[in-house]
Design a protein around this motif. Structure first.
Motif, PDB file in Angstrom:
ATOM      1  N   THR A   8       0.832  -1.208   0.000  1.00  0.00           N
ATOM      2  CA  THR A   8       0.000   0.000   0.000  1.00  0.00           C
ATOM      3  C   THR A   8       0.869   1.261   0.000  1.00  0.00           C
ATOM      4  N   LEU A   9       2.168   1.115  -0.067  1.00  0.00           N
ATOM      5  CA  LEU A   9       3.042   2.292   0.050  1.00  0.00           C
ATOM      6  C   LEU A   9       2.987   3.124  -1.233  1.00  0.00           C
ATOM      7  N   ARG A  10       3.156   4.442  -1.064  1.00  0.00           N
ATOM      8  CA  ARG A  10       3.062   5.344  -2.203  1.00  0.00           C
ATOM      9  C   ARG A  10       4.296   5.252  -3.092  1.00  0.00           C
ATOM     10  N   GLN A  11       5.444   5.267  -2.491  1.00  0.00           N
ATOM     11  CA  GLN A  11       6.683   5.197  -3.271  1.00  0.00           C
ATOM     12  C   GLN A  11       7.510   4.017  -2.781  1.00  0.00           C
ATOM     13  N   PRO A  12       7.136   2.817  -3.157  1.00  0.00           N
ATOM     14  CA  PRO A  12       7.843   1.662  -2.620  1.00  0.00           C
ATOM     15  C   PRO A  12       9.201   1.471  -3.285  1.00  0.00           C
ATOM     16  N   TYR A  13      10.101   0.835  -2.544  1.00  0.00           N
ATOM     17  CA  TYR A  13      11.373   0.418  -3.154  1.00  0.00           C
ATOM     18  C   TYR A  13      11.618  -1.027  -2.772  1.00  0.00           C
ATOM     19  N   ARG A  35      28.681  -7.185   3.487  1.00  0.00           N
ATOM     20  CA  ARG A  35      27.915  -6.760   2.326  1.00  0.00           C
ATOM     21  C   ARG A  35      28.852  -6.623   1.147  1.00  0.00           C
ATOM     22  N   VAL A  36      28.503  -7.246   0.021  1.00  0.00           N
ATOM     23  CA  VAL A  36      29.338  -7.088  -1.169  1.00  0.00           C
ATOM     24  C   VAL A  36      28.602  -6.370  -2.285  1.00  0.00           C
ATOM     25  N   ALA A  37      27.280  -6.245  -2.193  1.00  0.00           N
ATOM     26  CA  ALA A  37      26.549  -5.519  -3.227  1.00  0.00           C
ATOM     27  C   ALA A  37      25.226  -4.997  -2.683  1.00  0.00           C
ATOM     28  N   THR A  38      24.836  -3.825  -3.153  1.00  0.00           N
ATOM     29  CA  THR A  38      23.554  -3.234  -2.802  1.00  0.00           C
ATOM     30  C   THR A  38      22.870  -2.837  -4.113  1.00  0.00           C
ATOM     31  N   ILE A  39      21.766  -3.478  -4.417  1.00  0.00           N
ATOM     32  CA  ILE A  39      21.077  -3.190  -5.672  1.00  0.00           C
ATOM     33  C   ILE A  39      19.674  -2.722  -5.307  1.00  0.00           C
ATOM     34  N   ASN A  40      19.469  -1.407  -5.389  1.00  0.00           N
ATOM     35  CA  ASN A  40      18.249  -0.814  -4.878  1.00  0.00           C
ATOM     36  C   ASN A  40      17.412  -0.262  -6.025  1.00  0.00           C
ATOM     37  N   SER A  41      16.130  -0.566  -6.024  1.00  0.00           N
ATOM     38  CA  SER A  41      15.270  -0.123  -7.123  1.00  0.00           C
ATOM     39  C   SER A  41      15.214   1.401  -7.201  1.00  0.00           C
ATOM     40  N   SER A  42      15.359   2.068  -6.079  1.00  0.00           N
ATOM     41  CA  SER A  42      15.245   3.521  -6.100  1.00  0.00           C
ATOM     42  C   SER A  42      16.424   4.174  -6.846  1.00  0.00           C
ATOM     43  N   HIS A  43      17.505   3.428  -7.027  1.00  0.00           N
ATOM     44  CA  HIS A  43      18.638   3.970  -7.776  1.00  0.00           C
ATOM     45  C   HIS A  43      18.317   4.063  -9.270  1.00  0.00           C
ATOM     46  N   PHE A  44      17.552   3.090  -9.745  1.00  0.00           N
ATOM     47  CA  PHE A  44      17.353   2.975 -11.190  1.00  0.00           C
ATOM     48  C   PHE A  44      15.899   3.181 -11.599  1.00  0.00           C
ATOM     49  N   ALA A  45      14.979   2.841 -10.718  1.00  0.00           N
ATOM     50  CA  ALA A  45      13.558   2.929 -11.054  1.00  0.00           C
ATOM     51  C   ALA A  45      12.801   3.581  -9.908  1.00  0.00           C
ATOM     52  N   LEU A  93       8.843   3.013  -9.401  1.00  0.00           N
ATOM     53  CA  LEU A  93       8.387   1.635  -9.542  1.00  0.00           C
ATOM     54  C   LEU A  93       6.927   1.536  -9.091  1.00  0.00           C
ATOM     55  N   ASP A  94       6.113   0.989  -9.977  1.00  0.00           N
ATOM     56  CA  ASP A  94       4.686   0.955  -9.678  1.00  0.00           C
ATOM     57  C   ASP A  94       4.323  -0.404  -9.098  1.00  0.00           C
ATOM     58  N   ALA A  95       4.239  -0.486  -7.829  1.00  0.00           N
ATOM     59  CA  ALA A  95       3.907  -1.767  -7.194  1.00  0.00           C
ATOM     60  C   ALA A  95       2.768  -1.552  -6.214  1.00  0.00           C
TER      61      ALA A  95
END
Lengths: 273, 432
Positions: B317-322, B334-344, B347-349
């Motif tokens: 139900t979040l407005r701006q989900p990541y 931690r060896v990698a962080t791949i976050n949708s907010s970096h690229f998209a 995002l419509d979820a």
């Protein structure tokens, strides 16, 4: 075979371990030095304070017992009469306190490094002997001030004060042992020592003690330390009576027993701290 | 280090028991009085439940030149073990034999007195650790040099910064040339450069054939420095083996990474019941699956090749989900962080569905990895992200080297292998 093994196993027997102490005598020296240096460095007036406290107490005693109550010292000047006894008593009581607290005060070291634990009370005793030495110098100065010039008898003060420290060490070792479990002992010690001071002819002459108690009174080992130091300094007559030898025996037993119980307790001090 | 050399340290079924009557008779006045009495008068406590075993039946051997790491959580008995081996306290049961001169360093700065100068404390601390005065005097310059605080050596240590204090203390300890050296958590001191120096020092000691027992919480230090390792858990030795295996076993235990055989072959994980980082929040993440570029399920990937992560969600139900895919190696680093907010960012979820993350080229070295999934809301502040649902252990996968690195080794602990183009900009002839 030059290889050495160290075996760690559950403790069973009790060993005083003077040999181990001798092997680590450098540590004993360092701990002694540390106590002396640390004290005199943080207080510029370290030596002055060392002398000031007993002098202040002496002044109070002189006013109360010498001036107000006019205690009969048998003709000796009251300040010297009291101070010659106080010096030995102070050495005894301060050694007792330091030795009694030596395990607890150094728990930080004990729980982090292994070394013969007996070094701690011995270093404490050495430090008190050092302070005692300073007091003796003051004492001799005071007696000269009152016209009692030192004679050959003064040499007696050395074994005498060593004996006073030994009594302190012996009793202190017992208390250190008890204090590992019962910490409440510490506040009680001051009270008991004060009672002990009044049970010894320090601020008053032994002649004030009623005749029927006089014999029992002499079983106190500090009675002899006090009376003999007055003899050494002011030539105050003293009769060596059988209680002297008895008290000597008690002291030996106390010191030996103290060493034994200490050796037994030092092994658990880390676990019950 | 030859494997048939006789051990320098042999620990045989060591156990240590402490009296803990409070734990048993905690309730009621009578019980409490009894507990106190028992503490003071130990002969009253003969019941087994008045005691607490800090160590039980621990046995191991350490050979000359071996550096052994001891791992375990707080309260697992590590410090008790070192105290017993260094002679500070005696064991209740069992026996240990240590050959040669034993030096122990259970604390940095033992015996330091604030009123004494650095130089005086070097002697005090050194003698306390069992180094002779003459030996200290001979090495004084070396000690001062190692500590790097020469201008302040004649200043009382109470005026030192905590870093200076610790460096000097460690410098003294580093002169401890015992045949068996027992170290507790001492690597944690000082800055990075000093730690590096201390590590070299331990390596040198091992090279000289000395035996080192070493407790640390720093898994990397144990992996880098130690040859073998043991794990203590509730006073018992639960693992013995190589240092690398010990570290991995330990970290898997504390991070609950204990993949079952089933999980080791899985390509899809149901997250409905998976443990969350923060309990009590809305459980939005429902599943995760891993796929190769063409969409077929997979769990083995090659460095430099694509990876698809499909994340199932519901009741969003979040407005701006990541969504975030966070990859950890076996040391939980931690060896990698791949976050949708970096690229998209937009995002419509909404509601229920599946989000797909296509990692175009996976730049990880060879090894096993753990995937953490995070979901939440971003925005509201500048780059502010609020996690709503986070699964620390969502999936596992393996990576092997593909053609990307030309088959040249890169493991899970060496970081990312960034795609790069190399050329030589200037060069002069060697003969010139």
């Amino acid at each position: 075979m030059s290889e050495s093994y160290r075996v760690v196993e559950p403790q069973t027997g009790v060993r005083i371990g003077f040999g181990d102490v001798w092997q680590r005598r450098e540590l004993l020296g360092m701990l002694f030095q540390r106590q002396i240096a640390a004290r005199y460095r943080q207080m510029l007036l370290g030596v002055v304070w060392l002398a000031l406290e007993p002098m202040a107490q002496l002044a109070m005693l002189t006013i109360v017992f010498g001036f107000l109550l006019r205690v009969d010292t048998g003709g000796y000047p009251y300040p010297l009469f009291a101070f010659s006894a106080m010096t030995g008593w102070w050495l005894f009581s301060k050694t007792l306190m330091s030795v009694a607290g030596s395990l607890q005060d150094n728990i930080g070291l004990i729980s982090k490094v292994y070394f013969p634990r007996l070094i701690l009370p011995l270093a404490a005793t050495m430090k008190e002997l050092f302070d005692g030495g300073v007091m003796v110098v003051i004492l001799v100065g005071l007696s000269m001030l009152y016209g009692y010039l030192p004679t050959a008898k003064i040499v007696v003060l050395v074994p005498l004060f060593a004996y006073a420290a030994l009594i302190g060490l012996g009793v202190g070792l017992w208390i250190a042992t008890v204090m590992v479990r019962f910490r409440d002992v510490r506040p009680m010690m001051g009270l008991v020592l004060q009672a002990g001071m009044y049970a010894t002819p320090i601020v008053y002459p032994a002649t004030l003690v009623p005749e029927r108690f006089a014999y029992a009174y002499q079983f106190n080992p500090m009675y002899w330390v006090v009376e003999l130091s007055r003899w050494a300094l002011m030539d105050k007559p003293v009769d060596i009576a059988p209680p002297f030898f008895w008290s000597l025996g008690f002291v030996c037993v106390t010191v030996y027993g103290g060493l034994m119980v200490f050796a037994k307790t030092e092994k658990i001090v880390v676990d019950v701290q | 280090m030859s494997s048939n050399a006789s051990p320098t340290v042999r620990v045989d079924a060591i156990g240590k028991r402490y009296l803990m009557p409070h734990a048993v008779h905690g309730t009621g006045t009578g019980g409490r009085i009894m507990a106190h009495l028992k503490e003071f008068l130990p002969f009253l406590s003969h019941q087994e439940d008045d005691y607490f075993w800090a160590l039980r039946d621990v046995s191991f051997e350490v050979k000359p030149g071996e550096v052994m790491g001891i791992l375990g959580r707080n309260g697992s008995g590590k410090s008790t073990l070192l105290k017993i081996l260094s002679g500070v306290t005696a064991p209740t049961t069992g026996k240990a034999m240590l050959r040669g001169r034993v030096g122990s360093l259970l604390e940095v700065g033992t015996g330091f007195h604030p009123d004494l100068t650095g130089r005086e404390n070097v002697f005090m601390s050194g003698v306390l650790l069992g180094i002779g005065k003459r030996e200290i005097a001979a090495k004084l310059d070396e000690i001062i040099d190692f500590s790097g605080i020469e201008p302040f050596i004649d200043v009382p240590v109470k005026r030192y910064s905590s870093g200076m204090y610790v460096r000097l203390a460690y410098a003294v300890a580093s002169m401890l040339h015992a045949d068996v050296l027992i170290l507790d958590e001492v690597m944690a001191v000082g800055d990075a450069a000093f730690r590096e120096k201390s590590q070299r020092n331990i390596e040198r000691l091992a090279g000289e054939g000395r035996t080192v027992l070493f407790v640390s919480h720093n898994a990397r230090a144990v992996r880098n420095l130690c040859h073998t390792g043991i794990i203590l858990d509730k006073g018992q030795c639960t693992f013995q083996g190589s240092a690398a295996d010990a570290v991995i076993t330990y970290l898997q235990k504390i991070h609950h990474y204990q993949p079952s055989q089933e999980e080791l072959t899985a390509t899809r994980w149901n997250l409905d019941d998976a443990p969350r980082l923060h309990d009590g929040g809305e459980r939005v993440l429902t599943s995760v699956s891993l796929h190769a570029a063409d969409g077929t399920p997979a769990r083995e990937f090659h460095t430099g090749e694509p990876m698809r992560v499909r994340i199932g969600f519901h009741r969003c139900t979040l407005r701006q989900p990541y969504f975030a895919v966070l990859i950890h190696n076996e040391y939980a680093e931690r060896v990698a962080t791949i976050n949708s907010s970096h690229f998209a960012p937009d995002l419509d979820a909404h509601g229920n569905g599946v989000a797909e993350c296509l990692i175009e080229d996976l730049r990880l070295g060879e090894g096993s990895y753990y995937m953490m999934l995070d979901f939440g809301q971003y925005g509201g502040g500048r780059g502010l992200m609020t996690s709503a649902d986070c699964v620390p252990n969502a999936a596992t996968f393996d990576v092997s080297l593909g053609g990307y690195l030309g088959g040249i080794g890169l493991d899970a602990f060496q970081g990312a292998a960034h795609r790069a183009r190399w050329s030589v900009v200037t060069s002069t002839s060697a003969a010139g």
